[in-house]
Design a protein around this motif. Structure first.
Motif, mmCIF file in Angstrom:
data_model
loop_
_atom_site.group_PDB
_atom_site.id
_atom_site.type_symbol
_atom_site.label_atom_id
_atom_site.label_comp_id
_atom_site.label_asym_id
_atom_site.label_seq_id
_atom_site.Cartn_x
_atom_site.Cartn_y
_atom_site.Cartn_z
ATOM 1 N N ARG A 2 -31.890 -11.356 -60.998
ATOM 2 C CA ARG A 2 -31.830 -10.067 -60.353
ATOM 3 C C ARG A 2 -30.532 -9.908 -59.592
ATOM 4 O O ARG A 2 -29.969 -10.863 -59.111
ATOM 5 C CB ARG A 2 -32.998 -9.967 -59.378
ATOM 6 C CG ARG A 2 -33.153 -8.603 -58.755
ATOM 7 C CD ARG A 2 -34.327 -8.653 -57.836
ATOM 8 N NE ARG A 2 -34.541 -7.389 -57.215
ATOM 9 C CZ ARG A 2 -35.429 -7.196 -56.281
ATOM 10 N NH1 ARG A 2 -36.161 -8.190 -55.870
ATOM 11 N NH2 ARG A 2 -35.603 -6.022 -55.755
ATOM 12 N N ARG A 5 -29.486 -8.719 -53.373
ATOM 13 C CA ARG A 5 -29.975 -7.561 -52.675
ATOM 14 C C ARG A 5 -28.824 -6.650 -52.433
ATOM 15 O O ARG A 5 -28.925 -5.747 -51.656
ATOM 16 C CB ARG A 5 -30.641 -7.972 -51.409
ATOM 17 C CG ARG A 5 -31.911 -8.664 -51.768
ATOM 18 C CD ARG A 5 -32.975 -8.389 -50.812
ATOM 19 N NE ARG A 5 -34.203 -8.552 -51.460
ATOM 20 C CZ ARG A 5 -35.036 -7.606 -51.660
ATOM 21 N NH1 ARG A 5 -34.778 -6.416 -51.283
ATOM 22 N NH2 ARG A 5 -36.162 -7.860 -52.234
ATOM 23 N N GLU A 236 -29.217 -14.880 -56.969
ATOM 24 C CA GLU A 236 -30.504 -14.419 -56.471
ATOM 25 C C GLU A 236 -31.573 -15.400 -56.934
ATOM 26 O O GLU A 236 -31.451 -16.002 -57.985
ATOM 27 C CB GLU A 236 -30.838 -13.066 -57.089
ATOM 28 C CG GLU A 236 -30.642 -11.798 -56.260
ATOM 29 C CD GLU A 236 -31.210 -11.839 -54.854
ATOM 30 O OE1 GLU A 236 -30.512 -12.368 -53.989
ATOM 31 O OE2 GLU A 236 -32.287 -11.342 -54.600
ATOM 32 N N ALA A 243 -33.331 -6.692 -61.838
ATOM 33 C CA ALA A 243 -33.116 -5.712 -60.784
ATOM 34 C C ALA A 243 -33.743 -4.379 -61.180
ATOM 35 O O ALA A 243 -33.917 -4.086 -62.360
ATOM 36 C CB ALA A 243 -31.624 -5.526 -60.550
ATOM 37 N N ASP A 270 -30.570 -4.321 -65.628
ATOM 38 C CA ASP A 270 -31.446 -5.296 -64.996
ATOM 39 C C ASP A 270 -30.805 -6.635 -64.663
ATOM 40 O O ASP A 270 -31.433 -7.466 -64.022
ATOM 41 C CB ASP A 270 -32.697 -5.516 -65.868
ATOM 42 C CG ASP A 270 -32.347 -5.864 -67.310
ATOM 43 O OD1 ASP A 270 -31.150 -6.009 -67.612
ATOM 44 O OD2 ASP A 270 -33.276 -5.977 -68.129
ATOM 45 N N GLU A 299 -30.273 -0.719 -55.242
ATOM 46 C CA GLU A 299 -31.358 -1.510 -55.816
ATOM 47 C C GLU A 299 -32.611 -1.274 -55.003
ATOM 48 O O GLU A 299 -32.572 -1.231 -53.778
ATOM 49 C CB GLU A 299 -31.036 -3.006 -55.813
ATOM 50 C CG GLU A 299 -32.170 -3.837 -56.375
ATOM 51 C CD GLU A 299 -31.919 -5.334 -56.254
ATOM 52 O OE1 GLU A 299 -32.697 -6.094 -56.850
ATOM 53 O OE2 GLU A 299 -30.980 -5.733 -55.562
ATOM 54 N N ASP A 354 -29.059 -3.892 -50.024
ATOM 55 C CA ASP A 354 -29.414 -3.428 -51.358
ATOM 56 C C ASP A 354 -28.517 -2.295 -51.832
ATOM 57 O O ASP A 354 -28.812 -1.663 -52.831
ATOM 58 C CB ASP A 354 -30.865 -2.938 -51.365
ATOM 59 C CG ASP A 354 -31.830 -4.080 -51.180
ATOM 60 O OD1 ASP A 354 -32.182 -4.726 -52.167
ATOM 61 O OD2 ASP A 354 -32.209 -4.337 -50.028
#
Length: 390
Positions: A2, A5, A236, A243, A270, A299, A354
Motif C-alpha cells: 500500500r 499513508r 508500508e 492503497a 493500488d 489516500e 495521507d
C-alpha cells in the motif's frame, strides 16, 4: 504494498458491512438480527467464522479461486453468495451473513457515520499453490507506527505472529473493512453531500451514466484525461494491502467565484512505484467558468469520518467565498485548493499523513508530460480529450 499513508485522503473510516446477498435473500430472522449500523466489526470473530467455512472443501475451493483472481479484493457478499448452496446451513455462514449488511441502496440521510464493507484479499507473494498452511489475518487497530506484530490464525484457530514489514512466505487471507468496496460507497456519498451543499452540479451524475450527454456549450464534452500516473516508492506494512486512492478536483464555476468540487475514485491505483495507464477523465471543462482547475490526490484514511471530512471542506470553502468575490478568479482557484488541504486532519501533515500530491492550475487544451505535482510524489501525463456526442 500500500502507498504509505502519504497517499490518500481520509474520507473515510466506517462501520457498516457490505452486501451479502440481496436483501430479499435474507430470511426474516436474519433481517431482524443484522448488526447495528454503528457497531464496529469484530474482525477476529469474522476470521474464526471464515476458518469454519474454509473447512468445507467446496467453499475453500471457490474462495481460493476468487482470491487468486482478485482485482484488487473480493467483497464478502460475493464470497458467500458463490458458495451459498453448499454452506448455507452452517452456523458460521449464518454468523457471517449477519455481519454483511446491504448498503448500496442506503440513502445519504440513512447512511452511518462510518462505513465498513467486508471484503477479502490474499497475500501470496510466492505465488504458492499449497494452501494447506494458509493463515487468516487483519490489520491491527491504531496508528501503523505503533504496530509491533501482525496477529494471524491457522486453520486450528491458533495464533501465529507475523512480521509487520516483511511479507510471510505462506499465503494469508486478509479480512478488510475499509478497502475498495468501502471507498466506492463513500465516494458516492461524498459527491451526494457536495451536491446538496451546492458545490457540485448534477452534470457529473449524467456524465457517469451517459457520456453522450448533450453539453449546453457544444455537441460533446471537452475534458482533460489522465493518460499515465506513477507514485513514488514508500514502505508500508504489507497487511495494509493495496492503497485506496481518490482525486478531489476543484475549479471556479461562475462569475461570483463559486467553487465546483468533485471526488473521483482511482480504483486502479493500488501500488506505488508502478506506471498506470488509466485513460481516465478527471476534468470536465463545462463545469467551470474559466479554463483552469486543480487536481489533488489523497489516500483513504481508515480513521477519518467521511461525513466530517466533506463538512469541513465545504465549511472551509464557504468561509473564503465572502472575501473572494472581487478577487481575480485565478487567486480564488488557489484558495479553494488550499481550503481543501486545510480541511484534512492535522495528522496528515506528520510522517503518517495521507495527502498524496496536488496539481494546481491545470489548463484546458494543454498537454502535460511527466509532470510532477507540487509535492513531487506523483508524476502524470495529462491530455485534452473531446468526447463527441452520438
Amino acid at each position: 504494498m500500500r502507498f504509505p499513508r502519504i497517499l490518500l485522503a481520509g474520507v473515510i473510516a466506517s462501520v457498516v458491512l457490505s452486501s451479502c446477498t440481496n436483501s430479499e435473500d435474507l430470511n426474516p430472522q436474519l433481517e431482524n438480527s443484522l448488526l447495528d449500523l454503528n457497531q464496529q466489526v469484530d474482525k477476529k470473530q469474522v476470521a474464526f467464522d471464515l476458518i469454519d467455512l474454509m473447512k468445507n472443501q467446496s467453499f475453500k475451493t471457490n474462495t481460493l479461486h476468487l482470491l487468486e483472481h482478485q482485482e484488487p479484493s473480493v467483497a464478502m457478499s460475493k464470497v458467500l453468495s458463490e458458495s451459498k448452496a453448499s454452506v448455507e446451513k452452517m452456523k458460521s455462514y449464518q454468523e457471517l451473513l449477519k455481519k454483511t449488511t446491504y448498503l448500496e441502496s442506503v440513502s445519504s440521510e440513512e447512511a452511518p457515520d462510518k462505513i465498513e464493507i467486508l471484503e477479502l484479499w490474499m497475500m501470496n507473494s510466492k505465488k504458492s499453490k499449497d494452501f494447506s498452511n494458509i493463515l487468516f489475518s487483519f490489520a491491527p487497530e491504531g496508528d501503523e507506527s505503533t504496530w509491533s506484530v501482525i496477529e494471524a490464525y491457522n486453520m486450528n484457530k491458533e495464533v501465529v505472529y507475523l512480521d509487520v514489514n516483511k511479507a510471510p512466505n505462506q499465503p494469508v487471507i486478509v479480512i478488510e473493512t475499509n478497502g475498495f468496496e468501502t471507498l466506492k460507497r463513500e465516494v458516492e456519498l461524498m459527491n451526494e453531500y457536495l451536491r446538496d451543499a451546492g458545490v457540485q452540479n448534477s452534470r457529473f451524475q449524467k456524465v457517469e451514466k451517459d457520456l453522450s450527454y448533450q453539453s449546453s456549450k457544444s455537441s460533446g464534452l471537452e475534458t482533460t484525461k489522465l493518460d499515465k500516473i506513477r507514485l513514488n516508492d514508500d514502505e508500508e506494512p504489507w497487511i495494509s494491502g493495496a492503497a485506496e486512492v481518490y482525486a478531489i478536483t476543484s475549479g471556479i464555476k461562475d462569475s461570483d467565484n463559486s467553487p465546483e468540487i468533485k471526488v473521483i475514485p482511482m480504483y486502479y491505483l493500488d501500488h506505488d512505484g508502478r506506471d498506470y495507464y488509466p485513460n481516465q477523465i478527471l476534468l470536465f471543462w463545462d463545469d467551470y467558468q474559466y479554463q483552469a482547475a486543480n487536481i489533488q490526490l489523497f489516500e483513504k484514511d481508515d480513521n477519518v469520518n467521511y461525513k466530517d471530512l466533506v463538512s469541513t471542506i465545504v465549511n472551509g470553502v464557504f468561509q473564503i467565498i465572502g472575501t473572494v468575490s472581487t478577487q481575480p478568479w485565478v487567486n480564488v482557484l488557489g484558495q479553494v485548493a488550499g481550503a481543501i488541504i486545510q480541511a484534512m486532519p492535522n495528522q496528515w501533515y506528520t510522517n503518517n499523513d495521507d495527502y498524496v500530491d496536488s496539481f494546481y492550475t491545470i489548463e484546458k487544451n494543454k498537454s502535460y508530460s511527466n509532470y510532477y505535482g507540487a509535492r513531487g510524489n506523483a508524476k502524470v501525463n495529462l491530455s485534452p480529450f473531446f468526447v463527441a456526442s452520438n
